[in-house]
Structure formats: C-alpha cells, structure tokens
Design a protein around this motif. Structure first.
Motif, PDB file in Angstrom:
ATOM      1  N   THR A 117       0.824  -1.207   0.000  1.00  0.00           N
ATOM      2  CA  THR A 117       0.000   0.000   0.000  1.00  0.00           C
ATOM      3  C   THR A 117       0.859   1.257   0.000  1.00  0.00           C
ATOM      4  N   GLY A 118       2.161   1.092   0.084  1.00  0.00           N
ATOM      5  CA  GLY A 118       3.080   2.212   0.066  1.00  0.00           C
ATOM      6  C   GLY A 118       4.505   1.707   0.124  1.00  0.00           C
ATOM      7  N   HIS A 119       5.454   2.628  -0.019  1.00  0.00           N
ATOM      8  CA  HIS A 119       6.863   2.260   0.077  1.00  0.00           C
ATOM      9  C   HIS A 119       7.675   3.477   0.491  1.00  0.00           C
ATOM     10  N   ASP A 120       8.886   3.222   0.974  1.00  0.00           N
ATOM     11  CA  ASP A 120       9.781   4.304   1.363  1.00  0.00           C
ATOM     12  C   ASP A 120      11.202   3.750   1.428  1.00  0.00           C
ATOM     13  N   TRP A 121      12.158   4.656   1.355  1.00  0.00           N
ATOM     14  CA  TRP A 121      13.565   4.301   1.547  1.00  0.00           C
ATOM     15  C   TRP A 121      13.895   4.597   2.999  1.00  0.00           C
ATOM     16  N   LEU A 122      14.276   3.568   3.740  1.00  0.00           N
ATOM     17  CA  LEU A 122      14.488   3.676   5.178  1.00  0.00           C
ATOM     18  C   LEU A 122      15.966   3.477   5.517  1.00  0.00           C
ATOM     19  N   PRO A 123      16.423   4.019   6.644  1.00  0.00           N
ATOM     20  CA  PRO A 123      17.835   3.896   7.011  1.00  0.00           C
ATOM     21  C   PRO A 123      18.195   2.467   7.423  1.00  0.00           C
ATOM     22  N   LEU A 124      19.194   1.919   6.770  1.00  0.00           N
ATOM     23  CA  LEU A 124      19.641   0.573   7.106  1.00  0.00           C
ATOM     24  C   LEU A 124      20.215   0.513   8.523  1.00  0.00           C
ATOM     25  N   ALA A 125      20.817   1.604   8.965  1.00  0.00           N
ATOM     26  CA  ALA A 125      21.422   1.631  10.300  1.00  0.00           C
ATOM     27  C   ALA A 125      20.388   1.648  11.424  1.00  0.00           C
ATOM     28  N   ASP A 126      19.147   2.034  11.104  1.00  0.00           N
ATOM     29  CA  ASP A 126      18.119   2.121  12.141  1.00  0.00           C
ATOM     30  C   ASP A 126      16.750   1.766  11.547  1.00  0.00           C
ATOM     31  N   PRO A 127      16.579   0.518  11.140  1.00  0.00           N
ATOM     32  CA  PRO A 127      15.306   0.140  10.511  1.00  0.00           C
ATOM     33  C   PRO A 127      14.181   0.029  11.539  1.00  0.00           C
ATOM     34  N   PRO A 128      12.951   0.261  11.096  1.00  0.00           N
ATOM     35  CA  PRO A 128      11.821   0.045  11.999  1.00  0.00           C
ATOM     36  C   PRO A 128      11.566  -1.449  12.153  1.00  0.00           C
ATOM     37  N   PRO A 129      10.720  -1.838  13.101  1.00  0.00           N
ATOM     38  CA  PRO A 129      10.346  -3.252  13.188  1.00  0.00           C
ATOM     39  C   PRO A 129       9.668  -3.687  11.882  1.00  0.00           C
ATOM     40  N   MET A 130      10.055  -4.860  11.402  1.00  0.00           N
ATOM     41  CA  MET A 130       9.553  -5.352  10.127  1.00  0.00           C
ATOM     42  C   MET A 130       8.411  -6.352  10.350  1.00  0.00           C
ATOM     43  N   ALA A 131       7.769  -6.757   9.269  1.00  0.00           N
ATOM     44  CA  ALA A 131       6.618  -7.661   9.318  1.00  0.00           C
ATOM     45  C   ALA A 131       6.977  -9.034   9.881  1.00  0.00           C
ATOM     46  N   PHE A 132       8.237  -9.453   9.684  1.00  0.00           N
ATOM     47  CA  PHE A 132       8.670 -10.782  10.123  1.00  0.00           C
ATOM     48  C   PHE A 132      10.022 -10.656  10.815  1.00  0.00           C
ATOM     49  N   SER A 133      10.217 -11.436  11.867  1.00  0.00           N
ATOM     50  CA  SER A 133      11.450 -11.342  12.661  1.00  0.00           C
ATOM     51  C   SER A 133      12.687 -11.697  11.840  1.00  0.00           C
ATOM     52  N   THR A 134      12.538 -12.550  10.842  1.00  0.00           N
ATOM     53  CA  THR A 134      13.702 -12.886  10.007  1.00  0.00           C
ATOM     54  C   THR A 134      14.193 -11.662   9.239  1.00  0.00           C
ATOM     55  N   MET A 135      13.275 -10.765   8.891  1.00  0.00           N
ATOM     56  CA  MET A 135      13.673  -9.526   8.206  1.00  0.00           C
ATOM     57  C   MET A 135      14.460  -8.627   9.141  1.00  0.00           C
ATOM     58  N   ASP A 136      14.036  -8.548  10.398  1.00  0.00           N
ATOM     59  CA  ASP A 136      14.793  -7.763  11.382  1.00  0.00           C
ATOM     60  C   ASP A 136      16.226  -8.299  11.477  1.00  0.00           C
ATOM     61  N   SER A 137      16.369  -9.617  11.556  1.00  0.00           N
ATOM     62  CA  SER A 137      17.698 -10.234  11.659  1.00  0.00           C
ATOM     63  C   SER A 137      18.517  -9.989  10.403  1.00  0.00           C
ATOM     64  N   ALA A 138      17.897 -10.144   9.243  1.00  0.00           N
ATOM     65  CA  ALA A 138      18.621  -9.959   7.985  1.00  0.00           C
ATOM     66  C   ALA A 138      19.086  -8.518   7.816  1.00  0.00           C
TER      67      ALA A 138
END
Length: 165
Positions: A132-153
């Motif tokens: 429903t949308g997109h953005d370029w986010l800081p890799l050094a400080d990402p928000p919580p993601m939809a799945f925990s594996t994404m947070d780890s990656a």
C-alpha cells in the motif's frame, strides 16, 4: 497440520516427523524456502507497507516463496520483478533464517533467504496487491519489520556492509 498420510490417507499417530502405520511412508514437516531482496540506495533500503495478511500494514521487504524446483536466487529476482516492476542484480548473500509464516490457520516453518540487491532496470511501481506504500528507510536504524527474520537480515546486512563480517 496434516494428520493423515499423503500417500495412503491413513490417520497418523502423531504430528510429523512420523512414519505412516499403514504404508510406512515417512512424513516430515520441512521449512518452505523463500527469497527476499534488500534493495539498497546508499545507506537506505527499500521497504514496502504490506498490503495483505499476515501482518498487513507493517514494513516488509520484496520477496516471497520459491516455486517448486526454482532456484532461490532466481525466485528473488522474479519476486522483485513481480512486486516492484523492476529488474534487480543480486549482490552479496546476507543469510538464511528460520521463521514462521501464518497461513490458512497454521504457522508454517519457512527458510528465509536474503540478498543485497540493486535496481538495474525498470520504473519502481509496487504492485498494489502487495504493497500500500513504500519508502527508503535507514539501514542503520530500521523500523520493526513484518517478520522477525527480516529484522535479523537487516541487522546482518548492516554489519556486512560495515565490514564486520
């Protein structure tokens, strides 16, 4: 969860891993492979707002399940094309992570694979059935993601780019 043998239909005495008492077929519950890209632009990564369940409305990365007999790297490129209308070049492999995916009232084990990637062709146009949308986010400080594996990656991708791996 399957409670019957895939081969003969006999009721199983337990959840997999289990041998069918009637035909001897060995049943396992294996993780389903997925392929995901972390598309970079400098120190930022492309994130989507997830359009569907599970976890609709959360930040997400472009990716999805591998088709039968499809190489995961090919699936990552295909998923980026389908979800974003772009062609990507896969760069460094970030890693594999075991997670869960809620689907049809059960949690499936997944083996999520992640690559750093770069857009090499096409106009970024996320598929509205995926995002429903997109953005370029800081890799050094990402928000919580939809799945925990994404947070780890994402943590591992930042460390990889910082030369810590």
């Amino acid at each position: 969860m399957t409670h019957h043998c895939h081969r003969c239909g006999t009721a199983l005495p337990a959840a997999p891993p289990v041998d069918c008492p009637a035909c001897g077929y060995q049943m396992f519950l294996n993780a389903r492979p997925t392929a995901t890209v972390i598309i970079l632009d400098g120190d930022r990564f492309l994130s989507l707002v997830r359009a569907r369940e599970p976890n609709a409305g959360r930040w997400d990365l472009p990716g999805g399940f591998c088709d039968g007999w499809e190489l995961p790297a090919d699936a990552a490129v295909r998923e980026a094309r389908e979800e974003l209308n772009v062609t990507v070049r896969l760069d460094r492999f970030v890693g594999m992570y075991v997670g869960g995916y809620r689907f049809q009232d059960e949690t499936l084990p997944v083996l999520d694979m992640f690559w750093l990637a770069t857009i090499v062709d096409g106009q970024l146009r996320p598929d509205p059935s995926e995002a429903t949308g997109h953005d370029w986010l800081p890799l050094a400080d990402p928000p919580p993601m939809a799945f925990s594996t994404m947070d780890s990656a994402l943590r591992d991708a930042a460390a990889l780019l910082a030369g810590k791996y």
